[in-house]
Enzyme design. Structure first.
Site, PDB file in Angstrom:
ATOM      1  N   ALA A 181       0.773  -1.237   0.000  1.00 21.74           N
ATOM      2  CA  ALA A 181       0.000   0.000   0.000  1.00 21.74           C
ATOM      3  C   ALA A 181       0.806   1.291   0.000  1.00 21.74           C
ATOM      4  CB  ALA A 181      -0.950   0.005   1.199  1.00 21.74           C
ATOM      5  N   CYS A 213       4.047  -0.633 -12.610  1.00 18.97           N
ATOM      6  CA  CYS A 213       4.412   0.497 -13.477  1.00 18.97           C
ATOM      7  C   CYS A 213       5.603   0.078 -14.325  1.00 18.97           C
ATOM      8  CB  CYS A 213       4.698   1.751 -12.668  1.00 18.97           C
ATOM      9  SG  CYS A 213       5.955   1.574 -11.413  1.00 18.97           S
TER      10      CYS A 213
END
Length: 806
Positions: free
Chosen positions: A175, A319
């Site tokens: 997170a 990503c």
């Protein structure tokens, strides 16, 4: 390992006081934006069509525009967004620098309700433009107040596709720093009329320091339904909840495993999708970055699948553009779990330009040349000299799960349903997203038996005898590959010492083995975890009753879910409010086992009440009936239980007095003020006021609810300095707080000295006389400005202050 030291996750620190403004373009000029291995690798993978290759590479060599998102509940976010559109955008649209028109912020077309913005300017341009400098100050203070979140545009996509509803039990497995968790919390609290939703968000990060940073980030969006944990994501322990009549619980146990409706696996990755911001990727990138993280990513995904409820949804994202970290991981998980399926989300976020997932890819097997393996893994190994062949098998650095499935299997899996976002499509970073769902468990005939899942290839399996469930077909976890040192984003560090020390001691409670529906064995208590325990107060506690009586809280106030952080359940300083589900989890689990760092909302704090003469006077007058005060973050939650007659009402002029002065006198309010009358009648202590702030100038509609503290003759707005400045900018268009005025004076003095120095330089006086001359000129200019400022202050003096002569 879970999420490692991510270095800012997407390549830099998020949130906080950092201001959207993009990196300086001058920083790019000395960087060689070439990497033959990377270009050859992605050309070989055919990530984009040949005719788009030049545009693809050109976009990656441009600085990344900054982006930010308006946060909070729907009413607040919509109002703030309207303020940006109606107040700031017209001003910014006419801004120019050195004769060149500056582009104003623009809304991301695909983000719901237009709440996300993109700004394509350098920090230098923002700093030199008065209009954008003012907008920058607005964004800084609203970020500190939790109303703006700086977040890379593409990283906003996974939480949107996860589709969290207020009743969902959700986990963000990796997170930190918390921007996606904030989106999950916003979705959980989508209904402003329900401050305590039945769902839950668990925000986890394996890195201890980043877990605490996560706590700070999400504190701007306080929720009673949040748990922050510090656990290795690939070995996240099974959590338990109390059994209910509707559970499949043939043995009648008192507790059952908690499964999640939604799982977000935004895993550690090589981060080459952030190359527009992390320019060091150009020099550090190698194919081994992705190869080294593949097995870790797969283990985290497998653990997420194990914790997912049938019918639930999981989003896997990176990503990175590397198929070894993306489609290869998803394909291996689908092969091991036939109950999982990719979801076609092409109709979601229709204005997001995307490309389909790859159905086939190649595996780089040569560190030096970047050469791809010829054919499949078996063919590649057979092509090696015998000595190296055995070494490759033994080291397990190139597991079979890296290779693509057969064309038929790829079609069956529907790998094209994955999402690829590239820099040249909409001027963003690059990103990969896969949305998966677990098929609902079918009702089987008594004689039928569930089919065993396809195992993960043995080359990536870890001996799992100690971790396999005794009731499910064992799907052993793959061996972790060595993490490369050149990973630019979220590298995978060694497991935290506390977790590593706890694993050998892991013991499953006797008689509970059949309760664990996962491949990870439950860990025992972690004695190295030194956080204070979580203790719930009795509803009859004298401090609880004092607060209920003083604030006249309604009978439905959930006093049974008030929490303190000490082993003796003593209400010494801070009270936290949690949801019933959070309490159920805490009471059914050892908090050290899942390393609970934070939970609940800080709702009440014991106020230090004066010293010396002031305290003596207060004591003589009967003292404070309740020494607990409402916190600004807890007020939206507590408001539901405070009756209307206990809420004071004030005007915009009243609020201006509070904003301008930290401790204004009650008598400074106009005699006609309803708030003044109420405060004079009220007991000393904590109060709640609702201010009507609507005016033609600010365009705001929603009233502002704020906590106050009344002393004998004065009063205080109980919000911090930065939140006060944000409120001032939003309401009055300038920072009129004491801190803001001090900053304005300091800035003015800097400008005066700069102007004085320029004047002296223009006069041609010698360098020896320069300093005295500058001082003299600066003093003259300062006196002139002070005279003008005094006149201006007299003209704009608020009626409340002027009338009372304060």
């Amino acid at each position: 390992m879970g999420k490692g030291k991510k270095g800012g996750k997407r390549g830099g620190p998020k949130g906080g006081g950092a201001v959207p403004g993009g990196p300086k373009r001058e920083e790019w000029k000395d960087i060689v934006m070439e990497n033959e291995k990377m270009e050859g690798y992605y050309k070989g993978q055919q990530v984009v069509p040949e005719e788009q290759w030049d545009a693809f590479m050109a976009a990656m060599r441009e600085p990344l525009p900054s982006s930010f998102r308006v946060t909070g509940n729907k009413n607040t976010a919509s109002e703030l967004n309207t303020l940006i559109k109606n107040t700031y955008i017209p001003i910014l649209s006419s801004a120019s620098l050195d004769g060149q028109q500056l582009p104003p912020p623009k809304q991301l077309p695909w983000y719901p309700d237009g709440l996300a913005w993109q700004l394509n300017l350098t920090k230098t341009q923002i700093r030199k433009s008065p209009e954008f400098k003012r907008f920058q100050n607005f964004l800084v203070y609203e970020t500190e107040a939790g109303n703006i979140s700086r977040q890379e545009a593409v990283s906003m996509i996974p939480p949107l596709l996860l589709d969290v509803q207020p009743h969902h039990v959700t986990i963000d497995m990796c997170a930190a720093p918390g921007s996606k968790t904030a989106q999950l919390l916003e979705a959980l609290h989508a209904d402003p009329s329900n401050p305590t939703p039945s769902g839950l968000v668990v925000a986890n990060d394996s890195d201890n320091k980043r877990a605490y940073m996560l706590v700070h980030q999400v504190s701007r969006l306080p929720s009673p339904s949040l748990l922050v944990t510090n656990v290795d994501a690939q070995r996240f322990p099974t959590l338990y909840r109390s059994a209910t009549p509707g559970d499949a619980n043939p043995t009648g146990k008192k507790r059952v495993p908690l499964l999640f409706d939604r799982v977000l696996c935004d895993v550690p990755c090589s981060g080459d999708g952030t190359i527009r911001k992390n320019v060091q990727v150009w020099s550090s990138w190698t194919p081994q970055n992705g190869n080294g993280l593949h097995s870790l990513q797969l283990r985290i995904l497998l653990r997420g699948i194990a914790m997912l409820k049938p019918g639930g949804r999981l989003v896997y994202s990176t990503c990175s553009m590397n198929p070894i970290e993306n489609e290869a991981v998803v394909a291996a998980a689908l092969a091991a779990h036939p109950e999982m399926q990719l979801v076609d989300v092409s109709s979601h976020l229709p204005e997001l330009v995307r490309r389909p997932g790859l159905k086939t890819w190649k595996v780089c097997v040569d560190r030096e040349t970047g050469a791809f393996a010829p054919g499949g893994r078996d063919e590649f190994i057979q092509s090696l000299p015998e000595g190296r062949r055995e070494r490759i098998k033994a080291e397990e650095k190139l597991p079979e799960s890296m290779w693509p499935p057969s064309p038929q299997k790829a079609r069956e899996m529907g790998l094209e349903k994955c999402i690829r976002v590239y820099a040249h499509l909409q001027d963003t970073g690059a990103f990969f997203i896969a949305v998966l769902e677990k098929k609902a468990a079918p009702t089987l005939a008594p004689a039928a038996a569930p089919a065993a899942p396809t195992p993960v290839p043995t080359e990536v399996l870890q001996p799992a005898a100690a971790e396999a469930s005794s009731t499910e077909p064992a799907v052993p976890l793959p061996v972790e590959a060595t993490s490369p040192t050149s990973v630019s984003k979220r590298p995978a560090p060694p497991a935290s010492p506390s977790t590593a020390e706890a694993e050998p001691r892991a013991k499953r409670a006797k008689g509970e083995e059949e309760d664990v529906p996962t491949a990870a064995k439950e860990l025992g208590p972690d004695r190295s975890f030194k956080e204070d325990p979580y203790s719930y107060l009795s509803p009859e506690d004298e401090n609880v009753q004092s607060c209920i009586n003083f604030f006249n809280l309604t009978p439905d106030f959930p006093s049974s879910t008030l929490l303190v952080r000490n082993p003796v359940a003593a209400a010494s300083r801070t009270l936290y409010l949690t949801s019933p589900l959070v309490r159920d989890i805490i009471e059914n689990n050892d908090y050290t086992r899942f390393r609970l760092v934070s939970c609940g909302t800080k709702i009440l704090v014991k106020q230090e009440v004066g010293k010396g003469a002031e305290a003596a006077v207060t004591e003589n007058e009967g003292g404070f009936k309740c020494k607990w005060r409402v916190t600004s973050e807890g007020l939206p939650l507590l408001r539901s239980y405070i009756p209307e007659q206990r809420v004071m009402h004030g005007s915009l002029a009243d609020l201006r007095l509070f904003v301008e002065n930290y401790r204004p006198l009650i008598e400074a309010l106009p005699e006609t003020s309803a708030l003044r009358v109420k405060l004079l009648e009220a007991d000393s202590g904590s109060h709640v006021a609702l201010f009507d702030v609507q005016s033609e100038e600010n365009g705001l509609r929603e009233p502002v609810l704020l906590p106050l503290w009344k002393s004998r003759v004065s009063m205080t707005l109980m919000i911090d300095k930065k939140e006060r400045s944000a409120l001032s900018l939003r309401l009055f268009g300038e920072d009129i707080t004491e801190a803001g005025r001090a900053q304005a004076v300091a800035a003015q003095e800097r400008e005066v000295r700069k102007a004085a120095a320029a004047a002296v330089s223009a006069s041609g006086e010698g360098s020896a006389a320069e300093t005295p001359a500058v001082e003299k000129a600066a003093e003259e200019m300062k006196m002139e400005l002070e005279e003008k400022g005094a006149e201006a202050l007299e003209r704009r003096e608020t009626p409340a202050v002027k009338e009372n002569g304060v």
